[in-house]
Design an enzyme around this catalytic site. Sequence first.
Site, PDB file in Angstrom:
ATOM      1  N   LYS A 134       0.934  -0.821  -0.438  1.00 24.95           N
ATOM      2  CA  LYS A 134       0.015   0.198   0.149  1.00 24.95           C
ATOM      3  C   LYS A 134       0.684   1.219   0.288  1.00 24.95           C
ATOM      4  O   LYS A 134       1.558   1.596   1.319  1.00 24.95           O
ATOM      5  CB  LYS A 134      -0.811   0.153   1.349  1.00 24.95           C
ATOM      6  CG  LYS A 134      -1.761   0.791   1.194  1.00 24.95           C
ATOM      7  CD  LYS A 134      -2.846   1.602   2.356  1.00 24.95           C
ATOM      8  CE  LYS A 134      -4.015   2.949   2.436  1.00 24.95           C
ATOM      9  NZ  LYS A 134      -4.240   2.697   3.383  1.00 24.95           N
ATOM     10  N   LYS A 180      -2.288  -1.090  -3.889  1.00 22.44           N
ATOM     11  CA  LYS A 180      -2.657   0.138  -3.226  1.00 22.44           C
ATOM     12  C   LYS A 180      -1.797   0.914  -3.550  1.00 22.44           C
ATOM     13  O   LYS A 180      -1.561   1.307  -2.726  1.00 22.44           O
ATOM     14  CB  LYS A 180      -3.997  -0.401  -3.124  1.00 22.44           C
ATOM     15  CG  LYS A 180      -5.130   0.601  -2.051  1.00 22.44           C
ATOM     16  CD  LYS A 180      -5.551   0.483  -0.759  1.00 22.44           C
ATOM     17  CE  LYS A 180      -6.658   1.722  -0.556  1.00 22.44           C
ATOM     18  NZ  LYS A 180      -7.126   1.777   0.987  1.00 22.44           N
TER      19      LYS A 180
HETATM   20  C1  PBG Z   1      -7.463   3.346   5.519  1.00 15.29           C
HETATM   21  C2  PBG Z   1      -7.554   2.940   4.134  1.00 15.29           C
HETATM   22  C3  PBG Z   1      -7.491   4.194   2.417  1.00 15.29           C
HETATM   23  C4  PBG Z   1      -8.325   3.612   2.070  1.00 15.29           C
HETATM   24  C5  PBG Z   1      -9.149   2.762   2.270  1.00 15.29           C
HETATM   25  N1  PBG Z   1      -8.266   1.796   3.801  1.00 15.29           N
HETATM   26  C6  PBG Z   1      -7.285   5.647   3.009  1.00 15.29           C
HETATM   27  C7  PBG Z   1      -5.819   5.821   3.530  1.00 15.29           C
HETATM   28  O1  PBG Z   1      -4.956   5.315   3.546  1.00 15.29           O
HETATM   29  O2  PBG Z   1      -5.791   7.088   3.955  1.00 15.29           O
HETATM   30  C8  PBG Z   1      -8.461   4.339   0.315  1.00 15.29           C
HETATM   31  C9  PBG Z   1      -9.403   4.025  -0.731  1.00 15.29           C
HETATM   32  C10 PBG Z   1      -9.555   4.700  -1.612  1.00 15.29           C
HETATM   33  O3  PBG Z   1      -9.585   5.583  -1.868  1.00 15.29           O
HETATM   34  O4  PBG Z   1     -10.567   4.626  -2.456  1.00 15.29           O
HETATM   35  N2  PBG Z   1      -7.285   2.756   5.821  1.00 15.29           N
END
Ligand code: PBG
Length: 335
Positions: free
Chosen positions: A205, A259
């Site tokens: 991520k 991601k």
């Molecule tokens: C946070 C989380 C995020 C997303 C999913 N879980 C955002 C972040 O890490 O700040 C993002 C999903 C999206 O942008 O569609 N645990």
Amino acid sequence: MPNKPPLTGKFPLTRMRRNRGDDWGRRLVGETRISVDDLVWPLFVTEGNDVGEPVKSMPGVERLSVDRIVKAAGQAVELGIPAIAIFPNTDPKLKTSDALEAFNPDNLVCRAVKAIKEAHSDLGVICDVALDPYNADGHDGIVRDGKILNDETVAALCRQAVVQAKAGCDIVAPSDMMDGRIKAIREALDKEGFQDVRILSYAAKYASAFYGPFRDAVGSGGALKGDKKTYQMDPANSDEALREVAMDIAEGADMIMVKPGMPYLDIIGRIKTTFAMPTFAYQVSGEYAMIHSAAANGWLDLDGAMMESIIAFKRAGADAVFTYFAPVIAKKIKQ
Ligand code: PBG
């Protein structure tokens, strides 16, 4: 994926366009297909009754009250979508620096999961494991003196995962990027008798600008102090993603997530070919917003861009895609 191009013919004996000459022929040689079985639909839950609040930066996406999210779950079942992922828009009054609401067995997510599983036991339900919906400063981990604490956060994530499993969630998905959390969560779940609850690890991520609209949807954006670069990955790195994945597999992850999605297709491809694990991609909020806003301006074709983006994930090696387009794509495939 072979490194060398396969042996092929020479022009004019070989004409690559021959196979592209008609629709039936193109269908016959198509290498990748999208099926409804490849889709996960992320949904936002909020307090109230019969509520559907539009998320401004995500056209077509709403924050739904529990009764409405149960209806959306029913729609997923009807369309044949295998699983949904639930994200809470927590009342700001419940956000604290120790994120205590995450362990409340009666919090918004747990109430939603219970209601959904009661109505639709055959639908897969995925819960995010991370503290950002509950943390006063918007971070995924516990913050002290400006530092995101690793081991204290892991202990909190274990409690959170067990609470979600008790509510009936099928897959816990740690998206927090703390070190060592997969093993700790696996052991915590097993100890409580949840051997069959799966772990989808957000192993790769990235600290991305593409999460903006999501933070708006769950109301963590305004709260966020600083950035997430001390735990989420540097977008410049690729080998590091392989090390993250290798560690999470060793710690017991059942599935791996990359991601964001489209800017990271190379990462999906490397991970899939290296580890042969169930590998998922998340087409995040910013990717969804980009396609929608360009289409709204008449700058690109919405359907075309949507379908092309999903086929690209499959071609890169993703087994499934988290996408806010899921119900729209499912309807299109059904037609
Ligand atoms: C946070 C989380 C995020 C997303 C999913 N879980 C955002 C972040 O890490 O700040 C993002 C999903 C999206 O942008 O569609 N645990």
